[in-house]
Scaffold this active site. Structure first.
Site, short mmCIF file in Angstrom:
data_model
loop_
_atom_site.label_atom_id
_atom_site.label_comp_id
_atom_site.label_asym_id
_atom_site.label_seq_id
_atom_site.Cartn_x
_atom_site.Cartn_y
_atom_site.Cartn_z
N ARG A 65 0.83 -1.21 0.00
CA ARG A 65 0.00 0.00 0.00
C ARG A 65 0.86 1.25 0.00
O ARG A 65 0.52 2.26 -0.60
CB ARG A 65 -0.94 0.00 1.21
CG ARG A 65 -1.91 1.16 1.14
CD ARG A 65 -3.18 0.92 1.89
NE ARG A 65 -2.98 0.99 3.32
CZ ARG A 65 -3.97 1.06 4.20
NH1 ARG A 65 -5.22 1.04 3.79
NH2 ARG A 65 -3.71 1.11 5.48
N LEU A 93 -7.62 4.41 2.11
CA LEU A 93 -6.35 5.16 2.19
C LEU A 93 -5.81 5.13 3.61
O LEU A 93 -6.56 5.19 4.58
CB LEU A 93 -6.58 6.60 1.73
CG LEU A 93 -6.98 6.74 0.24
CD1 LEU A 93 -7.53 8.13 -0.04
CD2 LEU A 93 -5.80 6.41 -0.66
N HIS A 109 -20.53 8.98 0.34
CA HIS A 109 -20.80 7.61 0.78
C HIS A 109 -22.30 7.35 0.65
O HIS A 109 -23.12 8.18 1.06
CB HIS A 109 -20.37 7.45 2.24
CG HIS A 109 -20.55 6.05 2.74
ND1 HIS A 109 -19.73 5.01 2.35
CD2 HIS A 109 -21.48 5.50 3.56
CE1 HIS A 109 -20.14 3.89 2.92
NE2 HIS A 109 -21.21 4.17 3.66
C1 GAR Z 1 -21.52 5.99 -5.76
O1 GAR Z 1 -22.79 5.48 -5.44
C2 GAR Z 1 -20.78 6.35 -4.49
O2 GAR Z 1 -21.60 6.86 -3.47
C3 GAR Z 1 -20.21 5.01 -4.08
O3 GAR Z 1 -19.79 4.42 -5.29
C4 GAR Z 1 -20.63 4.89 -6.36
C5 GAR Z 1 -19.74 5.43 -7.46
O4 GAR Z 1 -20.49 5.73 -8.60
N1 GAR Z 1 -19.12 5.17 -3.16
C6 GAR Z 1 -18.79 4.28 -2.24
O5 GAR Z 1 -19.40 3.25 -2.08
C7 GAR Z 1 -17.60 4.68 -1.39
N2 GAR Z 1 -17.44 3.75 -0.33
P1 GAR Z 1 -19.84 6.65 -9.73
O6 GAR Z 1 -18.51 6.02 -10.12
O7 GAR Z 1 -20.84 6.56 -10.86
O8 GAR Z 1 -19.69 8.03 -9.20
#
Ligand code: GAR
EC number: 2.1.2.2
Length: 196
Positions: A65, A93, A109
């Site tokens: 990492r 991260l 989130h």
């Molecule tokens: C979104 O729904 C975001 O909230 C989620 O991934 C998706 C990305 O969509 N994020 C997480 O789960 C973070 N832990 P996108 O690539 O179309 O923006």
């Protein structure tokens, strides 16, 4: 003008919403879209929008990492961002990396934090029998999905909802919330944005 770097792992729909919002009198501009996956669909979308793009393939750093984050850091620092937006960035991260950008890294989130940190948020909201679901933009701190909340959008869960329909119905709210938070944040305003 604030410089914004956007980190993605997938389709990048939140990245597109953020980048498209940064025009006119907006106090920020996108300077880089960076992914841990060179094949992420969002990178092509960013390129088509004329944005600077880069990728550091995490698979080239198995069990390293520090090496992966070192590459990310070098590319990020060259872009000199004032603000970093994690937008569907699916790598955790390290505390050291996060501290490097303390107070200027945001994340979206797909849950109403503090509920459902981590993965499978839509499934978990349904399994818990929740009547309301939503998404949260928060400041990134060393603890996962835990930093100060800068905005939330809420969505009523219907009897027919599945994890897939919830995810699909939530996405447009994410696209409204994240740009609204970034616009405020770039002006130094941390008053939470609440939708509705
Ligand atoms: C979104 O729904 C975001 O909230 C989620 O991934 C998706 C990305 O969509 N994020 C997480 O789960 C973070 N832990 P996108 O690539 O179309 O923006």
């Amino acid at each position: 003008m604030k410089r914004v770097a956007i980190l993605i792992s997938g389709g990048g729909s939140n990245m597109v919403a953020l980048a498209q919002s940064m025009t006119g009198d907006h106090p920020a501009r996108p300077v880089l879209v960076l992914s841990n996956d060179p094949k992420a669909g969002g990178l092509a979308r960013a390129r088509d929008m004329g944005l600077a793009v880069a990728a550091v393939d995490h698979k080239e750093f198995p069990n390293d990492r520090k090496g992966f984050e070192g590459e990310l850091l070098a590319i990020l620092e060259a872009a000199q961002p004032d603000i970093i937006c994690l937008a569907g960035f699916m790598r955790v991260l390290s505390a050291g990396f996060v501290q490097r950008f303390e107070g200027r890294m945001l994340n979206i989130h797909p849950s109403l934090l503090p509920k459902y940190k981590g993965l499978h948020t839509h499934r978990r909201a349904l399994d818990a029998g929740d009547a309301v679901h939503g998404c949260t933009v928060h400041e990134v701190t060393a603890a996962l999905d835990d930093g100060p909340i800068l905005g939330q959008a809420r969505l009523d869960i219907g009897p027919e909802d599945t994890a897939d329909t919830l995810a699909a119905r939530l996405l447009p709210l994410e696209h409204a919330l994240y740009p609204a938070v970034l616009r405020r944040f770039a002006r130094g305003d941390r008053t939470p944005v609440l939708i509705p």
